[in-house]
Design a protein around this motif. Structure first.
Motif, PDB file in Angstrom:
ATOM      1  N   LEU A  85       8.197  -1.372  -6.099  1.00 11.89           N
ATOM      2  CA  LEU A  85       9.177  -0.534  -5.192  1.00 11.89           C
ATOM      3  C   LEU A  85       8.330   0.616  -4.545  1.00 11.89           C
ATOM      4  CD1 LEU A  85      12.122   0.656  -7.832  1.00 11.89           C
ATOM      5  CD2 LEU A  85      12.213  -0.731  -5.680  1.00 11.89           C
ATOM      6  N   GLY A  86       7.330   1.084  -5.117  1.00 12.09           N
ATOM      7  CA  GLY A  86       6.422   1.942  -4.279  1.00 12.09           C
ATOM      8  C   GLY A  86       5.930   1.297  -2.979  1.00 12.09           C
ATOM      9  N   THR A  87       5.403  -0.035  -3.181  1.00 15.15           N
ATOM     10  CA  THR A  87       5.112  -1.014  -1.751  1.00 15.15           C
ATOM     11  C   THR A  87       6.379  -1.037  -0.996  1.00 15.15           C
ATOM     12  OG1 THR A  87       3.228  -1.972  -3.141  1.00 15.15           O
ATOM     13  CG2 THR A  87       4.021  -2.694  -1.138  1.00 15.15           C
ATOM     14  N   ALA A  88       7.424  -1.127  -1.453  1.00 19.91           N
ATOM     15  CA  ALA A  88       8.728  -1.260  -0.713  1.00 19.91           C
ATOM     16  C   ALA A  88       8.858  -0.013   0.180  1.00 19.91           C
ATOM     17  CB  ALA A  88      10.115  -1.589  -1.479  1.00 19.91           C
ATOM     18  N   TYR A  89       8.767   1.265  -0.549  1.00 21.06           N
ATOM     19  CA  TYR A  89       8.992   2.467   0.354  1.00 21.06           C
ATOM     20  C   TYR A  89       7.924   2.716   1.318  1.00 21.06           C
ATOM     21  CZ  TYR A  89      12.893   3.639  -2.464  1.00 21.06           C
ATOM     22  OH  TYR A  89      14.460   3.702  -3.124  1.00 21.06           O
ATOM     23  N   LEU A  90       6.620   2.409   0.946  1.00 18.13           N
ATOM     24  CA  LEU A  90       5.364   2.595   1.548  1.00 18.13           C
ATOM     25  C   LEU A  90       5.420   1.654   3.016  1.00 18.13           C
ATOM     26  CD1 LEU A  90       2.720   4.325   1.512  1.00 18.13           C
ATOM     27  CD2 LEU A  90       1.845   2.119   0.928  1.00 18.13           C
ATOM     28  N   LYS A  91       5.953   0.517   2.680  1.00 18.90           N
ATOM     29  CA  LYS A  91       6.214  -0.543   3.981  1.00 18.90           C
ATOM     30  C   LYS A  91       7.370   0.212   4.881  1.00 18.90           C
ATOM     31  CE  LYS A  91       2.551  -3.150   2.927  1.00 18.90           C
ATOM     32  NZ  LYS A  91       1.287  -2.960   3.966  1.00 18.90           N
ATOM     33  N   GLY A  92       8.412   0.465   4.173  1.00 17.00           N
ATOM     34  CA  GLY A  92       9.546   0.884   4.807  1.00 17.00           C
ATOM     35  C   GLY A  92       9.063   2.284   5.916  1.00 17.00           C
ATOM     36  N   ALA A  93       8.292   3.088   5.127  1.00 17.39           N
ATOM     37  CA  ALA A  93       7.825   4.222   5.966  1.00 17.39           C
ATOM     38  C   ALA A  93       7.016   4.147   7.036  1.00 17.39           C
ATOM     39  CB  ALA A  93       6.830   4.988   4.862  1.00 17.39           C
ATOM     40  N   GLY A  94       6.275   2.949   6.948  1.00 15.90           N
ATOM     41  CA  GLY A  94       5.622   2.264   7.887  1.00 15.90           C
ATOM     42  C   GLY A  94       6.500   1.819   9.159  1.00 15.90           C
ATOM     43  N   ALA A  95       7.550   1.188   8.701  1.00 14.84           N
ATOM     44  CA  ALA A  95       8.528   0.518   9.787  1.00 14.84           C
ATOM     45  C   ALA A  95       9.231   1.885  10.206  1.00 14.84           C
ATOM     46  CB  ALA A  95       9.264  -0.364   9.242  1.00 14.84           C
ATOM     47  N   ALA A  96       9.590   2.893   9.592  1.00 12.31           N
ATOM     48  CA  ALA A  96      10.268   3.945  10.162  1.00 12.31           C
ATOM     49  C   ALA A  96       9.149   4.632  11.464  1.00 12.31           C
ATOM     50  CB  ALA A  96      10.729   4.989   9.209  1.00 12.31           C
ATOM     51  N   GLY A  97       7.929   4.658  10.909  1.00 12.49           N
ATOM     52  CA  GLY A  97       7.169   5.444  11.870  1.00 12.49           C
ATOM     53  C   GLY A  97       7.200   6.778  12.086  1.00 12.49           C
ATOM     54  N   ALA A  98       7.228   7.367  13.109  1.00  6.78           N
ATOM     55  CA  ALA A  98       7.266   8.761  13.563  1.00  6.78           C
ATOM     56  C   ALA A  98       9.001   9.196  14.106  1.00  6.78           C
ATOM     57  CB  ALA A  98       6.340   9.216  14.580  1.00  6.78           C
ATOM     58  N   ALA A  99       9.701   7.941  14.050  1.00  8.08           N
ATOM     59  CA  ALA A  99      11.036   8.279  14.381  1.00  8.08           C
ATOM     60  C   ALA A  99      11.706   9.477  13.546  1.00  8.08           C
ATOM     61  CB  ALA A  99      11.736   6.947  14.311  1.00  8.08           C
ATOM     62  N   THR A 100      12.521   9.997  14.427  1.00  9.09           N
ATOM     63  CA  THR A 100      13.147  11.360  13.824  1.00  9.09           C
ATOM     64  C   THR A 100      14.598  10.848  13.198  1.00  9.09           C
ATOM     65  OG1 THR A 100      13.878  12.218  15.855  1.00  9.09           O
ATOM     66  CG2 THR A 100      11.992  13.104  14.986  1.00  9.09           C
ATOM     67  N   GLU A 101      15.135   9.905  13.628  1.00  9.37           N
ATOM     68  CA  GLU A 101      16.291   9.118  13.372  1.00  9.37           C
ATOM     69  C   GLU A 101      16.373   7.734  13.280  1.00  9.37           C
ATOM     70  OE1 GLU A 101      19.543  10.696  16.032  1.00  9.37           O
ATOM     71  OE2 GLU A 101      19.777  12.038  14.541  1.00  9.37           O
ATOM     72  N   LEU A 102      16.973   7.296  12.313  1.00  7.45           N
ATOM     73  CA  LEU A 102      17.203   5.728  12.170  1.00  7.45           C
ATOM     74  C   LEU A 102      18.347   5.246  12.760  1.00  7.45           C
ATOM     75  CD1 LEU A 102      15.470   5.595   8.660  1.00  7.45           C
ATOM     76  CD2 LEU A 102      14.154   5.503  10.871  1.00  7.45           C
ATOM     77  N   ASP A 103      18.144   4.246  13.729  1.00  2.60           N
ATOM     78  CA  ASP A 103      19.533   3.599  14.243  1.00  2.60           C
ATOM     79  C   ASP A 103      19.639   2.260  13.439  1.00  2.60           C
ATOM     80  OD1 ASP A 103      17.698   2.143  15.377  1.00  2.60           O
ATOM     81  OD2 ASP A 103      18.175   2.558  17.418  1.00  2.60           O
ATOM     82  N   ALA A 104      20.829   1.484  13.769  1.00  2.00           N
ATOM     83  CA  ALA A 104      20.786   0.291  12.962  1.00  2.00           C
ATOM     84  C   ALA A 104      19.612  -0.778  12.984  1.00  2.00           C
ATOM     85  CB  ALA A 104      21.939  -0.518  13.649  1.00  2.00           C
ATOM     86  N   ASP A 105      18.935  -0.765  14.286  1.00  2.03           N
ATOM     87  CA  ASP A 105      17.730  -1.505  14.373  1.00  2.03           C
ATOM     88  C   ASP A 105      16.525  -1.163  13.315  1.00  2.03           C
ATOM     89  OD1 ASP A 105      18.456  -3.475  16.481  1.00  2.03           O
ATOM     90  OD2 ASP A 105      18.246  -2.167  17.990  1.00  2.03           O
ATOM     91  N   ALA A 106      16.388   0.180  13.568  1.00  4.86           N
ATOM     92  CA  ALA A 106      15.260   0.665  12.804  1.00  4.86           C
ATOM     93  C   ALA A 106      15.642   0.540  11.081  1.00  4.86           C
ATOM     94  CB  ALA A 106      15.405   2.260  13.230  1.00  4.86           C
ATOM     95  N   LEU A 107      17.026   0.679  10.753  1.00  6.10           N
ATOM     96  CA  LEU A 107      17.235   0.341   9.326  1.00  6.10           C
ATOM     97  C   LEU A 107      17.198  -1.001   8.997  1.00  6.10           C
ATOM     98  CD1 LEU A 107      20.649   2.440   9.188  1.00  6.10           C
ATOM     99  CD2 LEU A 107      18.583   2.939   7.920  1.00  6.10           C
ATOM    100  N   VAL A 108      17.133  -1.927   9.803  1.00  6.94           N
ATOM    101  CA  VAL A 108      17.110  -3.397   9.547  1.00  6.94           C
ATOM    102  C   VAL A 108      15.575  -3.418   9.427  1.00  6.94           C
ATOM    103  CG1 VAL A 108      17.224  -5.682  10.385  1.00  6.94           C
ATOM    104  CG2 VAL A 108      19.149  -4.349  10.524  1.00  6.94           C
ATOM    105  N   ALA A 109      14.772  -2.837  10.401  1.00  7.45           N
ATOM    106  CA  ALA A 109      13.389  -2.962  10.362  1.00  7.45           C
ATOM    107  C   ALA A 109      12.815  -2.310   8.960  1.00  7.45           C
ATOM    108  CB  ALA A 109      12.652  -2.226  11.476  1.00  7.45           C
ATOM    109  N   VAL A 110      13.209  -1.115   8.607  1.00  8.82           N
ATOM    110  CA  VAL A 110      12.862  -0.576   7.493  1.00  8.82           C
ATOM    111  C   VAL A 110      13.152  -1.531   6.067  1.00  8.82           C
ATOM    112  CG1 VAL A 110      13.222   1.475   5.759  1.00  8.82           C
ATOM    113  CG2 VAL A 110      13.087   1.578   8.223  1.00  8.82           C
ATOM    114  N   LEU A 111      14.344  -1.864   5.921  1.00  2.83           N
ATOM    115  CA  LEU A 111      14.679  -2.868   4.952  1.00  2.83           C
ATOM    116  C   LEU A 111      13.758  -3.955   4.791  1.00  2.83           C
ATOM    117  CD1 LEU A 111      18.413  -2.352   4.842  1.00  2.83           C
ATOM    118  CD2 LEU A 111      17.190  -1.339   3.366  1.00  2.83           C
TER     119      LEU A 111
END
Ligand code: ADP
Ligand code: MG
Length: 219
Positions: A85-111
């Motif tokens: 799970l830690g790796t899941a959140y770590l990779k999710g964090a990487g996909a979120a990058g420096a964005a201040t808000e997550l739109d639908a595309d970003a959420l799919v990228a994070v998941l």
């Protein structure tokens, strides 16, 4: 409505609550096909995360919060599920990058990145009776909801529905990864605890997103 750091923090708090609420159930599931510690592992990890939330910077990004969750779970959960799970959140964090808000595309990228992280770390495939069997249907459903023009809350609701169905689908299976794989046919008839906890966490994501959207509409 795109989701910011406030939503990530709400999601993490709600995850901690739901894990605590379902601790006994997760322990029971893990006792049936594992060693019975899954509920305690996650409760310990998410409680440690919540304790750190007050210390986050006011201008922290969603990715920064996800990274805090990752490092805390890795250092406190133990068992197979901590690093996974830690790796899941770590990779999710990487996909979120420096964005201040997550739109639908970003959420799919994070998941998607989160699921890929679990697979990279644990090498489980769909059907092996692990948390991947909650994550992969969730990712697919989230992408389909996004493609259909769904809102952020709808994307997360689709993910949560699919994760729940995915966790339930593990019941009749033999496990091919993790402790449950030592049981052979004796794992049949029992739901995978990690798939169940991941579905709870994804439901918390959907519920908190819906609450934020409702609050924004009212306000
Ligand atoms: P442990 O098995 O070390 O006691 P937990 O009980 O906390 O750890 O977590 C067990 C869960 O971890 C399983 O139900 C399963 O979902 C998940 N899991 C175990 N091995 C793997 C793997 N290789 N890939 C993905 N998930 C796994
Ligand atoms: Mg266990």
């Amino acid at each position: 409505m795109a989701l910011g750091t406030g939503w990530v923090v709400d999601w993490v708090r709600a995850s901690a609550e739901v894990v605590k609420e379902h601790r006994t159930e997760l322990v029971r599931l893990d006792r049936e096909i594992g060693d019975g510690d899954h509920g305690e592992n996650l409760d310990r990890g998410f409680s440690a995360v919540v304790a750190k939330l007050d210390g986050i910077e006011a201008d922290a990004t969603p990715g920064a919060v996800l990274k805090l969750v990752a490092t805390t779970l890795i250092s406190t959960v133990g068992g197979a599920s901590g690093p996974l799970l830690g790796t899941a959140y770590l990779k999710g964090a990487g996909a979120a990058g420096a964005a201040t808000e997550l739109d639908a595309d970003a959420l799919v990228a994070v998941l998607t990145a989160a699921r890929d992280g679990v697979v990279l770390r644990g090498k489980a495939e769909s059907g092996d009776k692990t948390m991947v069997d909650a994550w992969t249907p969730a990712v697919d459903a989230a992408a389909a909801a996004r493609d259909a023009g769904g809102s952020e809350a709808e994307v997360l609701a689709a993910a949560a529905d699919a994760a729940e169905a995915g966790a339930a689908a593990t019941e009749p299976w033999v496990a091919r990864k993790g402790r449950a794989s030592y049981l052979g046919e004796r794992a049949i008839g029992h739901r995978d605890p990690g798939a169940q906890s991941s579905s709870l966490i994804l439901r918390a994501a959907a519920d908190t997103a819906a609450a934020q959207t409702a609050a924004a509409t009212e306000g």
